[in-house]
Motif scaffolding. Structure first.
Motif, PDB file in Angstrom:
ATOM      1  N   PHE A 145       8.196   2.616  -4.539  1.00  0.00           N
ATOM      2  CA  PHE A 145       9.156   2.879  -3.709  1.00  0.00           C
ATOM      3  C   PHE A 145      10.450   3.195  -4.401  1.00  0.00           C
ATOM      4  O   PHE A 145      11.305   3.889  -4.220  1.00  0.00           O
ATOM      5  CB  PHE A 145       9.436   1.877  -2.669  1.00  0.00           C
ATOM      6  CG  PHE A 145      10.635   1.731  -1.822  1.00  0.00           C
ATOM      7  CD1 PHE A 145      10.973   2.725  -1.017  1.00  0.00           C
ATOM      8  CD2 PHE A 145      11.595   0.593  -1.652  1.00  0.00           C
ATOM      9  CE1 PHE A 145      11.687   3.036  -0.375  1.00  0.00           C
ATOM     10  CE2 PHE A 145      12.604   0.726  -1.248  1.00  0.00           C
ATOM     11  CZ  PHE A 145      12.992   1.816  -0.296  1.00  0.00           C
TER      12      PHE A 145
ATOM     13  N   ARG B  55      -1.045  -0.600  -2.737  1.00  0.00           N
ATOM     14  CA  ARG B  55       0.533  -0.553  -3.264  1.00  0.00           C
ATOM     15  C   ARG B  55       1.321  -0.272  -2.438  1.00  0.00           C
ATOM     16  O   ARG B  55       2.467  -1.093  -2.782  1.00  0.00           O
ATOM     17  CB  ARG B  55       0.069   0.719  -4.381  1.00  0.00           C
ATOM     18  CG  ARG B  55      -0.679   0.538  -5.647  1.00  0.00           C
ATOM     19  CD  ARG B  55      -0.564   1.670  -6.710  1.00  0.00           C
ATOM     20  NE  ARG B  55      -0.960   2.793  -6.372  1.00  0.00           N
ATOM     21  CZ  ARG B  55      -1.788   3.552  -7.042  1.00  0.00           C
ATOM     22  NH1 ARG B  55      -2.032   3.209  -7.870  1.00  0.00           N
ATOM     23  NH2 ARG B  55      -2.150   4.670  -6.655  1.00  0.00           N
TER      24      ARG B  55
ATOM     25  N   ALA C 110       1.864  -3.535  -0.634  1.00  0.00           N
ATOM     26  CA  ALA C 110       2.622  -4.634  -1.284  1.00  0.00           C
ATOM     27  C   ALA C 110       4.153  -4.392  -1.659  1.00  0.00           C
ATOM     28  O   ALA C 110       4.857  -5.264  -1.390  1.00  0.00           O
ATOM     29  CB  ALA C 110       1.746  -4.585  -2.899  1.00  0.00           C
ATOM     30  N   GLU C 111       4.523  -3.231  -2.012  1.00  0.00           N
ATOM     31  CA  GLU C 111       5.910  -3.024  -2.250  1.00  0.00           C
ATOM     32  C   GLU C 111       6.683  -3.047  -0.813  1.00  0.00           C
ATOM     33  O   GLU C 111       7.836  -3.729  -0.936  1.00  0.00           O
ATOM     34  CB  GLU C 111       6.082  -1.693  -2.963  1.00  0.00           C
ATOM     35  CG  GLU C 111       5.441  -1.312  -4.366  1.00  0.00           C
ATOM     36  CD  GLU C 111       6.127  -0.335  -4.953  1.00  0.00           C
ATOM     37  OE1 GLU C 111       6.172   0.677  -4.455  1.00  0.00           O
ATOM     38  OE2 GLU C 111       6.451  -0.470  -6.029  1.00  0.00           O
TER      39      GLU C 111
ATOM     40  N   THR D 158       6.062  -5.207   1.409  1.00  0.00           N
ATOM     41  CA  THR D 158       6.259  -6.656   1.726  1.00  0.00           C
ATOM     42  C   THR D 158       7.193  -7.181   0.794  1.00  0.00           C
ATOM     43  O   THR D 158       8.187  -7.778   1.541  1.00  0.00           O
ATOM     44  CB  THR D 158       4.817  -7.126   1.496  1.00  0.00           C
ATOM     45  OG1 THR D 158       3.882  -6.653   2.007  1.00  0.00           O
ATOM     46  CG2 THR D 158       4.842  -8.807   1.743  1.00  0.00           C
ATOM     47  N   ALA D 159       7.199  -6.699  -0.493  1.00  0.00           N
ATOM     48  CA  ALA D 159       8.344  -7.005  -1.291  1.00  0.00           C
ATOM     49  C   ALA D 159       9.738  -6.899  -0.735  1.00  0.00           C
ATOM     50  O   ALA D 159      10.802  -7.613  -0.738  1.00  0.00           O
ATOM     51  CB  ALA D 159       8.147  -6.676  -2.770  1.00  0.00           C
TER      52      ALA D 159
ATOM     53  N   LEU E 135      10.627  -8.634   2.559  1.00  0.00           N
ATOM     54  CA  LEU E 135      11.038 -10.086   2.195  1.00  0.00           C
ATOM     55  C   LEU E 135      12.403 -10.200   1.705  1.00  0.00           C
ATOM     56  O   LEU E 135      13.255 -11.028   1.808  1.00  0.00           O
ATOM     57  CB  LEU E 135      10.038 -10.704   1.123  1.00  0.00           C
ATOM     58  CG  LEU E 135       8.674 -10.984   1.749  1.00  0.00           C
ATOM     59  CD1 LEU E 135       8.032 -11.672   0.580  1.00  0.00           C
ATOM     60  CD2 LEU E 135       8.941 -12.206   2.660  1.00  0.00           C
ATOM     61  N   ARG E 136      13.082  -8.788   0.861  1.00  0.00           N
ATOM     62  CA  ARG E 136      14.183  -8.848   0.517  1.00  0.00           C
ATOM     63  C   ARG E 136      15.199  -8.273   1.373  1.00  0.00           C
ATOM     64  O   ARG E 136      16.608  -8.380   1.389  1.00  0.00           O
ATOM     65  CB  ARG E 136      14.062  -7.891  -0.733  1.00  0.00           C
ATOM     66  CG  ARG E 136      15.230  -7.881  -1.553  1.00  0.00           C
ATOM     67  CD  ARG E 136      15.062  -6.772  -2.768  1.00  0.00           C
ATOM     68  NE  ARG E 136      13.823  -6.790  -3.697  1.00  0.00           N
ATOM     69  CZ  ARG E 136      12.912  -5.955  -3.639  1.00  0.00           C
ATOM     70  NH1 ARG E 136      12.925  -4.955  -2.797  1.00  0.00           N
ATOM     71  NH2 ARG E 136      11.857  -6.489  -4.533  1.00  0.00           N
TER      72      ARG E 136
ATOM     73  N   ARG F 243      11.275  -9.102   8.082  1.00  0.00           N
ATOM     74  CA  ARG F 243      10.238 -10.121   8.321  1.00  0.00           C
ATOM     75  C   ARG F 243       9.579  -9.784   9.636  1.00  0.00           C
ATOM     76  O   ARG F 243       8.558  -9.990   9.875  1.00  0.00           O
ATOM     77  CB  ARG F 243      10.853 -11.275   8.023  1.00  0.00           C
ATOM     78  CG  ARG F 243      10.966 -11.723   6.567  1.00  0.00           C
ATOM     79  CD  ARG F 243      11.435 -13.551   6.531  1.00  0.00           C
ATOM     80  NE  ARG F 243      11.239 -13.958   5.247  1.00  0.00           N
ATOM     81  CZ  ARG F 243      12.110 -14.230   4.493  1.00  0.00           C
ATOM     82  NH1 ARG F 243      13.142 -13.527   4.473  1.00  0.00           N
ATOM     83  NH2 ARG F 243      11.679 -14.749   3.173  1.00  0.00           N
TER      84      ARG F 243
ATOM     85  N   MET G  62       7.261  -7.182   9.938  1.00  0.00           N
ATOM     86  CA  MET G  62       5.844  -7.500   9.239  1.00  0.00           C
ATOM     87  C   MET G  62       5.062  -8.393  10.030  1.00  0.00           C
ATOM     88  O   MET G  62       4.023  -8.385  10.314  1.00  0.00           O
ATOM     89  CB  MET G  62       6.252  -8.027   7.870  1.00  0.00           C
ATOM     90  CG  MET G  62       6.768  -7.184   6.922  1.00  0.00           C
ATOM     91  SD  MET G  62       5.992  -7.347   5.456  1.00  0.00           S
ATOM     92  CE  MET G  62       4.192  -7.239   5.775  1.00  0.00           C
TER      93      MET G  62
END
Lengths: 205, 205
Positions: B31, B110, B113-114, B116-117, B120-121, B126, B129
């Motif tokens: 990303f 992939r 996962a990115e 999600t990161a 969270l940032r 959130r 998700m």
DNA sequence: CCCGTACGATACACGGGCGTATCGGATGCG
DNA sequence: CGCATCCGATACGCCCGTGTATCGTACGGG
């Protein structure tokens, strides 16, 4: 001959400061959006220091991840030993103790998730991750086994338990991070761990 | 009045082509390292098209993720229904059927996962998700329940099962992706699913 | 005490991605 | 048939990060 306290030590110190700074920046900005300058700023250096210690951000990212994950594992190992209770009354108690020892570090999770994505994208890096996973299980399974032994539990299939524990840990960790205030999610996390442990142990005679 | 086939349709088409292109680039580059131009190139447009449809890469990323994950859930739902067997002989068989239906898509992992990161940032993301997770469980639990009913299994605690299945799915998926050729990892994945299902069901009289 | 070495700072040129402002042309409507 | 609109292309200036080349300096050796 070079005195280790000064000659190479100073170099190691700056390298370390760069590595430490990197974790913070990666967590805040994400790996792909991190710049060399941001890392250097946080570490209190200029880019000169960086390029004299690393050749690319990828290299720094890898170094940081390897070091931190190794530290985390060994830190966990000692934390288990130091705080190991004298006895546990049930598997649930053992799980609760273990989860109290294992930190829930959101920054680290973010970095890990991105590293995983990065590793899957980079041929040859899968090995690094696989090796780390093995390292985790190698270091922690013995103490977990000792912990369970306090409750008279004997591990049946070491490797399967290790894999299951890691999977459950990671899978439920995300859920806890996404809904940090939901007690139910946390409670079910414990339940799942208990289930997995009991399925992989038996009462030792 | 505007003919939907042309007026807004053309716009929707280019928007969609951008979204589709984005998935590929995000998967390849990550990303944070994706540029507007890369996405436009792959979609066959210039940046003019992008800025007339989105205001930032973040917006595109979010749009892409929401759409693809929704598509994935509904696609899974129909795949379950269409390929649903007439009967299953055991929980293990049911699990194996389900895992055969659920695609193992490394690119999508992939990106997820990115995302999600990233989520969270990003405060407020959130919720997106968490809502998606609820959507997954809402859509899939019923068909899973029907599948298990074929084997005479009755789900005891729906929500706990849902959470556990998602956690186990995600947790073991990474392991499978990191060691794609290790049959043992896959076998243990199935075992873990079986364990979880059996723990959350009972024989219906 | 002086010189060599290497570490980290500074300076510089370059590339590329961004966002906006402007344009062209096709489409839909009167 | 001509006009208005809107979408996507083109053009421009800008900023930021990069990587290298050069420099100053502090430490270590003889």
């Amino acid at each position: 001959m070079g005195d280790l306290r000064t000659v190479s030590h100073r170099r190691a110190v700056t390298r370390q400061r760069l590595v430490d700074a990197a974790l913070g920046v990666f967590a805040e900005q994400g790996f792909g959006r991190t710049t060399v300058e941001q890392v250097c700023d946080r570490a209190g250096f200029t880019r000169g220091a960086f390029y004299s210690n690393f050749s690319s951000l990828d290299e720094l990212f890898l170094a940081m991840w390897e070091q931190r994950s190794a530290d985390m594992v060994s830190g966990l190992h000692t934390a288990f030993e130091e705080r190991m209770p004298d006895q546990v009354g049930s598997v649930r108690e053992a799980v609760e103790f273990a989860l109290a020892v294992i930190p829930v570090d959101e920054d680290w999770y973010r970095v890990s998730a991105e590293f995983t994505a990065h590793a899957l994208r980079t041929p040859g890096m899968r090995w690094v991750m696989a090796e780390r996973e093995r390292g985790i299980q190698r270091a922690l399974l013995p103490v977990i086994e000792r912990l369970l032994a306090m409750n008279g539990q004997e591990v049946v299939n070491r490797d399967a338990l290790g894999q299951a524990l890691v999977a459950v840990h990671d899978g439920t960790l995300v859920q806890c991070l996404v809904e940090p205030d939901d007690e139910v999610v946390h409670a079910r996390r414990v339940d799942l761990f208990v289930l997995v442990v009991e399925a992989h142990t038996k009462e030792s005679r």
